[in-house]
Design an enzyme around this catalytic site. Structure first.
Site, PDB file in Angstrom:
ATOM      1  N   GLY A   1      -3.143  56.862  18.729  1.00 41.27           N
ATOM      2  CA  GLY A   1      -2.888  58.280  18.466  1.00 41.27           C
ATOM      3  C   GLY A   1      -1.991  58.870  19.539  1.00 41.27           C
ATOM      4  N   ILE A   2      -1.434  60.027  19.221  1.00 41.03           N
ATOM      5  CA  ILE A   2      -0.575  60.734  20.188  1.00 41.03           C
ATOM      6  C   ILE A   2      -0.889  62.236  20.158  1.00 41.03           C
TER       7      ILE A   2
ATOM      8  N   ASP B   1       1.441  68.561  22.375  1.00 42.30           N
ATOM      9  CA  ASP B   1       0.807  69.871  22.529  1.00 42.30           C
ATOM     10  C   ASP B   1       1.833  70.970  22.795  1.00 42.30           C
TER      11      ASP B   1
ATOM     12  N   GLY C   1      -2.858  75.106  21.465  1.00 46.29           N
ATOM     13  CA  GLY C   1      -1.711  74.207  21.617  1.00 46.29           C
ATOM     14  C   GLY C   1      -1.792  72.931  20.810  1.00 46.29           C
TER      15      GLY C   1
ATOM     16  N   TYR D   1      -2.392  68.360  16.111  1.00 54.46           N
ATOM     17  CA  TYR D   1      -3.393  67.328  16.445  1.00 54.46           C
ATOM     18  C   TYR D   1      -4.757  67.657  15.824  1.00 54.46           C
TER      19      TYR D   1
ATOM     20  N   PRO E   1     -14.551  61.960  20.266  1.00 56.95           N
ATOM     21  CA  PRO E   1     -14.726  62.082  21.714  1.00 56.95           C
ATOM     22  C   PRO E   1     -14.253  63.440  22.217  1.00 56.95           C
ATOM     23  N   GLY E   2     -14.881  63.891  23.281  1.00 54.20           N
ATOM     24  CA  GLY E   2     -14.355  65.030  24.039  1.00 54.20           C
ATOM     25  C   GLY E   2     -13.278  64.523  24.983  1.00 54.20           C
TER      26      GLY E   2
ATOM     27  N   ILE F   1     -11.625  62.579  27.715  1.00 58.40           N
ATOM     28  CA  ILE F   1     -11.917  61.313  28.390  1.00 58.40           C
ATOM     29  C   ILE F   1     -10.773  61.041  29.377  1.00 58.40           C
TER      30      ILE F   1
HETATM   31  N1  CAA Z   1      -6.650  79.274  26.008  1.00 60.18           N
HETATM   32  C1  CAA Z   1      -6.146  80.510  25.958  1.00 60.18           C
HETATM   33  N2  CAA Z   1      -4.927  80.819  26.376  1.00 60.18           N
HETATM   34  C2  CAA Z   1      -4.166  79.856  26.868  1.00 60.18           C
HETATM   35  C3  CAA Z   1      -4.626  78.534  26.937  1.00 60.18           C
HETATM   36  C4  CAA Z   1      -5.932  78.257  26.486  1.00 60.18           C
HETATM   37  N3  CAA Z   1      -6.446  77.023  26.523  1.00 60.18           N
HETATM   38  N4  CAA Z   1      -3.640  77.772  27.463  1.00 60.18           N
HETATM   39  C5  CAA Z   1      -2.600  78.601  27.699  1.00 60.18           C
HETATM   40  N5  CAA Z   1      -2.931  79.835  27.348  1.00 60.18           N
HETATM   41  C6  CAA Z   1      -2.106  81.029  27.457  1.00 60.18           C
HETATM   42  C7  CAA Z   1      -1.540  81.200  28.852  1.00 60.18           C
HETATM   43  O1  CAA Z   1      -2.496  81.822  29.686  1.00 60.18           O
HETATM   44  C8  CAA Z   1      -0.331  82.072  28.580  1.00 60.18           C
HETATM   45  O2  CAA Z   1      -0.743  83.400  28.358  1.00 60.18           O
HETATM   46  P1  CAA Z   1       0.214  84.657  28.731  1.00 60.18           P
HETATM   47  O3  CAA Z   1       1.467  84.466  27.964  1.00 60.18           O
HETATM   48  O4  CAA Z   1      -0.586  85.830  28.302  1.00 60.18           O
HETATM   49  O5  CAA Z   1       0.390  84.557  30.199  1.00 60.18           O
HETATM   50  C9  CAA Z   1       0.167  81.525  27.253  1.00 60.18           C
HETATM   51  O6  CAA Z   1      -0.942  80.870  26.629  1.00 60.18           O
HETATM   52  C10 CAA Z   1       1.268  80.490  27.491  1.00 60.18           C
HETATM   53  O7  CAA Z   1       1.834  80.230  26.268  1.00 60.18           O
HETATM   54  P2  CAA Z   1       3.019  79.196  26.159  1.00 60.18           P
HETATM   55  O8  CAA Z   1       3.385  78.972  24.744  1.00 60.18           O
HETATM   56  O9  CAA Z   1       4.133  79.585  27.102  1.00 60.18           O
HETATM   57  O10 CAA Z   1       2.281  77.940  26.683  1.00 60.18           O
HETATM   58  P3  CAA Z   1       2.805  76.747  27.555  1.00 60.18           P
HETATM   59  O11 CAA Z   1       3.994  76.174  26.911  1.00 60.18           O
HETATM   60  O12 CAA Z   1       2.862  77.140  28.973  1.00 60.18           O
HETATM   61  O13 CAA Z   1       1.572  75.691  27.438  1.00 60.18           O
HETATM   62  C11 CAA Z   1       0.093  74.241  26.273  1.00 60.18           C
HETATM   63  C12 CAA Z   1       0.856  75.590  26.251  1.00 60.18           C
HETATM   64  C13 CAA Z   1       1.085  73.082  26.393  1.00 60.18           C
HETATM   65  C14 CAA Z   1      -0.641  74.116  24.981  1.00 60.18           C
HETATM   66  C15 CAA Z   1      -0.854  74.225  27.470  1.00 60.18           C
HETATM   67  O14 CAA Z   1      -1.661  75.385  27.404  1.00 60.18           O
HETATM   68  C16 CAA Z   1      -1.767  73.017  27.444  1.00 60.18           C
HETATM   69  O15 CAA Z   1      -1.365  71.918  27.815  1.00 60.18           O
HETATM   70  N6  CAA Z   1      -3.029  73.206  27.033  1.00 60.18           N
HETATM   71  C17 CAA Z   1      -3.987  72.118  26.911  1.00 60.18           C
HETATM   72  C18 CAA Z   1      -4.005  71.593  25.493  1.00 60.18           C
HETATM   73  C19 CAA Z   1      -5.061  70.553  25.356  1.00 60.18           C
HETATM   74  O16 CAA Z   1      -6.241  70.802  25.592  1.00 60.18           O
HETATM   75  N7  CAA Z   1      -4.662  69.339  25.011  1.00 60.18           N
HETATM   76  C20 CAA Z   1      -5.563  68.270  24.933  1.00 60.18           C
HETATM   77  C21 CAA Z   1      -4.834  66.991  25.259  1.00 60.18           C
HETATM   78  S1  CAA Z   1      -5.943  65.641  25.451  1.00 60.18           S
HETATM   79  C22 CAA Z   1      -6.433  65.351  23.924  1.00 60.18           C
HETATM   80  O17 CAA Z   1      -5.923  65.835  22.962  1.00 60.18           O
HETATM   81  C23 CAA Z   1      -7.565  64.396  23.808  1.00 60.18           C
HETATM   82  C24 CAA Z   1      -8.614  64.963  22.976  1.00 60.18           C
HETATM   83  O18 CAA Z   1      -8.633  64.668  21.791  1.00 60.18           O
HETATM   84  C25 CAA Z   1      -9.661  65.796  23.596  1.00 60.18           C
HETATM   85  P1  NAP Z   2      -3.523  56.640  25.219  1.00 62.96           P
HETATM   86  O1  NAP Z   2      -3.976  56.038  26.501  1.00 62.96           O
HETATM   87  O2  NAP Z   2      -2.320  57.507  25.199  1.00 62.96           O
HETATM   88  O3  NAP Z   2      -3.376  55.467  24.166  1.00 62.96           O
HETATM   89  C1  NAP Z   2      -2.836  55.695  22.901  1.00 62.96           C
HETATM   90  C2  NAP Z   2      -2.580  54.382  22.241  1.00 62.96           C
HETATM   91  O4  NAP Z   2      -2.002  54.633  20.950  1.00 62.96           O
HETATM   92  C3  NAP Z   2      -1.607  53.509  23.021  1.00 62.96           C
HETATM   93  O5  NAP Z   2      -2.158  52.226  23.125  1.00 62.96           O
HETATM   94  C4  NAP Z   2      -0.365  53.479  22.130  1.00 62.96           C
HETATM   95  O6  NAP Z   2       0.253  52.229  22.111  1.00 62.96           O
HETATM   96  C5  NAP Z   2      -0.941  53.723  20.750  1.00 62.96           C
HETATM   97  N1  NAP Z   2       0.058  54.282  19.856  1.00 62.96           N
HETATM   98  C6  NAP Z   2       0.631  55.503  19.892  1.00 62.96           C
HETATM   99  N2  NAP Z   2       1.515  55.635  18.900  1.00 62.96           N
HETATM  100  C7  NAP Z   2       1.512  54.479  18.205  1.00 62.96           C
HETATM  101  C8  NAP Z   2       2.205  54.002  17.061  1.00 62.96           C
HETATM  102  N3  NAP Z   2       3.084  54.749  16.379  1.00 62.96           N
HETATM  103  N4  NAP Z   2       1.937  52.747  16.629  1.00 62.96           N
HETATM  104  C9  NAP Z   2       1.060  51.976  17.285  1.00 62.96           C
HETATM  105  N5  NAP Z   2       0.365  52.369  18.369  1.00 62.96           N
HETATM  106  C10 NAP Z   2       0.598  53.609  18.819  1.00 62.96           C
HETATM  107  O7  NAP Z   2      -4.652  57.530  24.579  1.00 62.96           O
HETATM  108  P2  NAP Z   2      -6.223  57.436  24.586  1.00 62.96           P
HETATM  109  O8  NAP Z   2      -6.720  58.581  25.355  1.00 62.96           O
HETATM  110  O9  NAP Z   2      -6.689  56.068  24.899  1.00 62.96           O
HETATM  111  O10 NAP Z   2      -6.489  57.779  23.049  1.00 62.96           O
HETATM  112  C11 NAP Z   2      -6.898  56.826  22.104  1.00 62.96           C
HETATM  113  C12 NAP Z   2      -7.367  57.578  20.871  1.00 62.96           C
HETATM  114  O11 NAP Z   2      -8.472  58.401  21.212  1.00 62.96           O
HETATM  115  C13 NAP Z   2      -6.310  58.506  20.270  1.00 62.96           C
HETATM  116  O12 NAP Z   2      -6.410  58.481  18.869  1.00 62.96           O
HETATM  117  C14 NAP Z   2      -6.717  59.856  20.799  1.00 62.96           C
HETATM  118  O13 NAP Z   2      -6.271  60.889  19.963  1.00 62.96           O
HETATM  119  C15 NAP Z   2      -8.220  59.722  20.794  1.00 62.96           C
HETATM  120  N6  NAP Z   2      -8.920  60.617  21.685  1.00 62.96           N
HETATM  121  C16 NAP Z   2      -8.662  60.616  23.018  1.00 62.96           C
HETATM  122  C17 NAP Z   2      -9.376  61.480  23.832  1.00 62.96           C
HETATM  123  C18 NAP Z   2      -9.157  61.564  25.301  1.00 62.96           C
HETATM  124  O14 NAP Z   2      -9.664  62.519  25.888  1.00 62.96           O
HETATM  125  N7  NAP Z   2      -8.459  60.642  25.930  1.00 62.96           N
HETATM  126  C19 NAP Z   2     -10.325  62.328  23.273  1.00 62.96           C
HETATM  127  C20 NAP Z   2     -10.545  62.307  21.910  1.00 62.96           C
HETATM  128  C21 NAP Z   2      -9.838  61.431  21.123  1.00 62.96           C
HETATM  129  P3  NAP Z   2       1.580  51.948  22.947  1.00 62.96           P
HETATM  130  O15 NAP Z   2       1.223  52.266  24.383  1.00 62.96           O
HETATM  131  O16 NAP Z   2       1.892  50.538  22.676  1.00 62.96           O
HETATM  132  O17 NAP Z   2       2.595  52.931  22.401  1.00 62.96           O
END
Ligand code: CAA
Ligand code: NAP
Length: 246
Positions: free
Chosen positions: A89-90, A93, A148, A152, A182-183, A185
């Site tokens: 997955g990817i 955000d 964001g 996803y 998962p939450g 990780i």
């Molecule tokens: N809640 C509420 N407000 C938030 C926020 C949040 N979580 N994050 C950012 N904001 C607000 C900022 O405070 C800011 O507010 P103001 O404009 O009022 O100052 C505004 O949003 C910024 O907006 P932008 O569009 O300019 O945001 P940015 O480009 O700076 O960043 C983002 C946006 C990239 C989404 C960034 O907030 C971010 O990375 N957030 C985390 C997203 C996240 O949790 N991703 C999980 C990745 S891991 C994963 O996905 C694994 C899994 O399954 C659990």
């Molecule tokens: P990661 O370290 O970024 O690993 C993602 C994996 O996906 C990599 O091995 C990558 O392979 C593979 N991948 C991505 N695009 C692909 C494509 N088009 N074809 C084949 N393989 C591809 O992420 P991770 O945290 O281990 O996440 C694994 C899974 O758990 C994801 O589905 C993610 O959404 C889910 N998840 C993660 C979290 C967390 O907090 N980490 C929480 C909840 C759910 P290559 O490196 O070879 O590209």
């Protein structure tokens, strides 16, 4: 013969922990990597040094033909897949305001279409053999939404709709289909979040006050893959340190 488990995206993060756990339990384990991944061989050598003889195949899980070809090769060279872990997955955000169609498509294709692409070529065989496990790695953010992550969260919620529907269709055939949500990780996916966002917005939402460990998710995958989980199907099992209770 030991059961054959296929873990997509196993070279790192959650997938690697799942490969190691299943291998330790005696499964024959195969993983996939993106066709562009130049470090696949390095990973295989490193795993071999740790005592794990994994096989790995290139596969773009977002592409149906690539997935079909990958499964065809595995079936010819090794045998039928008994356990499929849809893990690859990817994230892309950004706020919805900034999101382009390409950001939407990339996340939907890799996280959701991939589940169809990989499951389709193995499911009939599991049903014919009367045993199979399909385990889809979704996310807490598919359950509760996340700032964001409109792309996803949609893809990850969609995975569980797929799980429930397919689980109904194969329930009498010895095949279970489940989702793990998962939450946060500690993998490179989470490390890509800005540290200040992680510290101020994410960790404070986790009652346990810490990120989860890949091994903790791997243990749950191992349970769902086992014979003793035969009565668990269509479930969405949360593993998130208390961040979201539903
Ligand atoms: N809640 C509420 N407000 C938030 C926020 C949040 N979580 N994050 C950012 N904001 C607000 C900022 O405070 C800011 O507010 P103001 O404009 O009022 O100052 C505004 O949003 C910024 O907006 P932008 O569009 O300019 O945001 P940015 O480009 O700076 O960043 C983002 C946006 C990239 C989404 C960034 O907030 C971010 O990375 N957030 C985390 C997203 C996240 O949790 N991703 C999980 C990745 S891991 C994963 O996905 C694994 C899994 O399954 C659990
Ligand atoms: P990661 O370290 O970024 O690993 C993602 C994996 O996906 C990599 O091995 C990558 O392979 C593979 N991948 C991505 N695009 C692909 C494509 N088009 N074809 C084949 N393989 C591809 O992420 P991770 O945290 O281990 O996440 C694994 C899974 O758990 C994801 O589905 C993610 O959404 C889910 N998840 C993660 C979290 C967390 O907090 N980490 C929480 C909840 C759910 P290559 O490196 O070879 O590209």
């Amino acid at each position: 013969m030991a059961r054959l488990a296929l873990v997509t995206g196993g070279m790192g993060g959650l997938g690697e922990a799942v490969c190691i756990k299943l291998a330790a339990l005696g499964y024959r384990v195969i993983t996939t990597y993106s066709p562009g991944n130049t470090k696949a061989n390095e990973w295989l050598v490193a795993m071999d040094r740790q005592g794990y003889q994994f096989r790995a195949y290139p596969c773009d899980v977002a592409d149906y033909e690539s997935a079909r070809e990958c499964i065809r090769t595995i079936e010819t060279e090794i045998g039928p897949v008994d356990v499929l872990v849809n893990n690859a997955g990817i994230t892309r955000d950004m706020t919805f305001k900034k999101m382009e169609k390409t950001d939407w498509d990339a996340v939907m294709h890799t996280n959701l279409d991939s589940v169809f692409n990989m499951t389709k070529p193995v499911c009939d065989g599991m049903v014919e053999r009367g045993w199979g496990r399909i385990i889809n790695i979704s996310s807490v953010n598919g359950q509760k939404g996340a700032f964001g992550q409109s792309n996803y969260a949609a893809a990850k919620a969609g995975m569980h709709g797929f799980t429930k529907a397919l689980a109904l269709e194969v329930a009498r055939k010895g095949v279970t289909v489940n989702t793990i949500s998962p939450g946060y990780i500690g993998t490179k996916m989470v490390m890509a979040i800005a540290q200040d966002v992680l510290d101020s917005k994410i960790i404070p939402q986790i009652p346990m006050g810490r990120l989860g460990k890949p091994e903790e998710v791997a243990g749950l995958v191992a349970y769902l893959a086992a014979d003793e989980a035969a009565f668990v199907t269509g479930a969405n099992i949360a593993i998130n340190g208390g961040q979201h209770m539903s």
